[in-house]
Design an enzyme around this catalytic site. Sequence first.
Site, PDB file in Angstrom:
ATOM      1  N   ARG A 170     -10.191  35.513   9.725  1.00 45.96           N
ATOM      2  CA  ARG A 170     -10.652  34.326   9.005  1.00 45.96           C
ATOM      3  C   ARG A 170     -11.476  34.652   7.759  1.00 45.96           C
ATOM      4  NH1 ARG A 170      -9.416  33.154  13.816  1.00 45.96           N
ATOM      5  NH2 ARG A 170     -10.331  35.182  14.164  1.00 45.96           N
ATOM      6  N   THR A 171     -12.489  35.484   7.929  1.00 47.62           N
ATOM      7  CA  THR A 171     -13.416  35.695   6.814  1.00 47.62           C
ATOM      8  C   THR A 171     -12.715  36.411   5.662  1.00 47.62           C
ATOM      9  OG1 THR A 171     -15.077  35.944   8.534  1.00 47.62           O
ATOM     10  CG2 THR A 171     -15.767  36.436   6.295  1.00 47.62           C
ATOM     11  N   LYS A 179     -16.903  59.708   5.262  1.00 49.73           N
ATOM     12  CA  LYS A 179     -17.461  61.052   5.040  1.00 49.73           C
ATOM     13  C   LYS A 179     -18.983  61.030   5.117  1.00 49.73           C
ATOM     14  CE  LYS A 179     -13.755  61.512   1.700  1.00 49.73           C
ATOM     15  NZ  LYS A 179     -13.544  61.251   0.277  1.00 49.73           N
ATOM     16  N   ARG A 234     -18.122  43.030   4.705  1.00 48.45           N
ATOM     17  CA  ARG A 234     -18.402  42.995   6.150  1.00 48.45           C
ATOM     18  C   ARG A 234     -18.857  44.400   6.513  1.00 48.45           C
ATOM     19  NH1 ARG A 234     -15.136  39.930  10.777  1.00 48.45           N
ATOM     20  NH2 ARG A 234     -16.440  38.314   9.833  1.00 48.45           N
ATOM     21  N   HIS A 278     -24.155  36.350  10.025  1.00 45.10           N
ATOM     22  CA  HIS A 278     -22.875  35.953   9.426  1.00 45.10           C
ATOM     23  C   HIS A 278     -23.145  34.609   8.721  1.00 45.10           C
ATOM     24  CE1 HIS A 278     -18.727  35.607   8.619  1.00 45.10           C
ATOM     25  NE2 HIS A 278     -18.211  35.756   9.823  1.00 45.10           N
TER      26      HIS A 278
HETATM   27  N1   CP Z   1     -15.287  33.908  12.646  1.00 49.41           N
HETATM   28  C1   CP Z   1     -14.997  35.091  12.063  1.00 49.41           C
HETATM   29  O1   CP Z   1     -15.825  35.749  11.424  1.00 49.41           O
HETATM   30  O2   CP Z   1     -13.717  35.494  12.257  1.00 49.41           O
HETATM   31  P1   CP Z   1     -13.104  36.861  11.713  1.00 49.41           P
HETATM   32  O3   CP Z   1     -13.812  37.989  12.433  1.00 49.41           O
HETATM   33  O4   CP Z   1     -11.648  36.786  12.046  1.00 49.41           O
HETATM   34  O5   CP Z   1     -13.357  36.936  10.240  1.00 49.41           O
END
Ligand code: CP
Length: 327
Positions: free
Chosen positions: A66-67, A97, A120, A150
Site C-alpha cells: 500500500r504505502t 555494506k 521506509r 507510520h
Molecule cells: N498499511 C501499510 O503500511 O501497508 P504496507 O506495508 O503494504 O505498505
Amino acid sequence: MSEIKRYNNSLNLSHVVEAQQFDRETILNNLFPLVDRMKANVAKGARKKALRGYQVISWFEESSTRTAASFALAVDWLGGKIVYSTENAKTFSSRAKGESIEDTIRILSECYHADIVVGRFANNGDAVAAASVAVGKTFIVNAGDGDNQHPTQALLDMYTIHEKFERLDNLTIGLVGDLANGRTVKSLAYLCGKFEGIKLYLVSPEQCKLDQGVKDYLNKHHVFYEEADDLRPVAQELDVLYVTRPQLERDTKLTEADMEPGRFSVDQTVLAELPDEAIILHPLPRTWELPTFVDIDLRACYFEQAENGLYMRMALLKMISHSLPKR
Ligand code: CP
C-alpha cells in the site's frame, strides 16, 4: 476563493517524520480539505502539476504494498517522477555494506539534490535521523520506521474516521492486537492526543502491550485509556474498531493461538456486540485476526481506508511541493 483553496495555499510542509508534528488545526483545516480535493481530482481523472520537474526517491528497506504503491501513484498524479526506486534497500543498496542512514541521506540530498525521499526505514528513529541530515530542499517522508511510527498511515486512518463520523472528538476507539510491535497504532495514538474526549481501549495480549512511552504521551495529553485482554466485553462501546496483525517479521511473541477469536481477533461474537454505526478499520495487510467473512459487513471500511491512502499521500506531497524551489 473557495475555503479549500485558501486553506491549501496557506500551508507549507517540509519533512513528515512523526505523527506528533501535526496539530489539530492543520489536520482539520488544511490537510483534510486538501485530501477531499485530491479525491475529487482522481475521480475526475484530473492530473495535476504540483510535482512537475521534481525528483522523488522511493527508498524502502522493508516490504510494502500500500504505502509504496500509493506514494508512487500519488507522485504520478501530481506530475512528478520517481527517479529511483528500491524495494529492498536493505539488500540492494549500500546499506547492505553497513552504510549508515545519515551517509545514505547525505548522498541523496547533499550530493544528488533529490527533492523528496519517501523512506521506509528498518530502524526506529531513522526517519528523524534522515531529516536531521537532509540539507537544502530535500524533504523526508517517513513511510514507516521500524516498529516506531507510520505517520502517513495514521493520518489516513484519521481521515477515514472523520469521513464516517464528521468529527474526531468524543470517540471511543479500540486498538486491538500487537500493540507493542505495530507502528500504525503508535502513530494513531499520538494523533488521538490532538483531539478532545477520545477514549482508547488498548486490547492486547499481555506480552504485546502498548509502549509505556506512548501511554505517557496519552496521559500528558488527557487521552483516557484502558488496557483490556478481551475485545468482546468492550466491543459494544466502540465507535471505531481498529484491528492490527501480529508483527511476525519483528519476532513478536504472538502466535495464532494467542490471537484467540473474539479476544484479540474479530469473530461473530465481536460483530454481534459492535454497534451498528461503528466502523472496522485495519491498516492491512491482515492475517487471521480479520477473517474475510467480515468484508461483507457494512461496518468494514478497511478497503476505503486503504484507498484514502492515495489521496492522503497526494495531499501531503502537494503540501511539501509548496516548500520546494520553483522550477
Ligand atoms: N498499511 C501499510 O503500511 O501497508 P504496507 O506495508 O503494504 O505498505
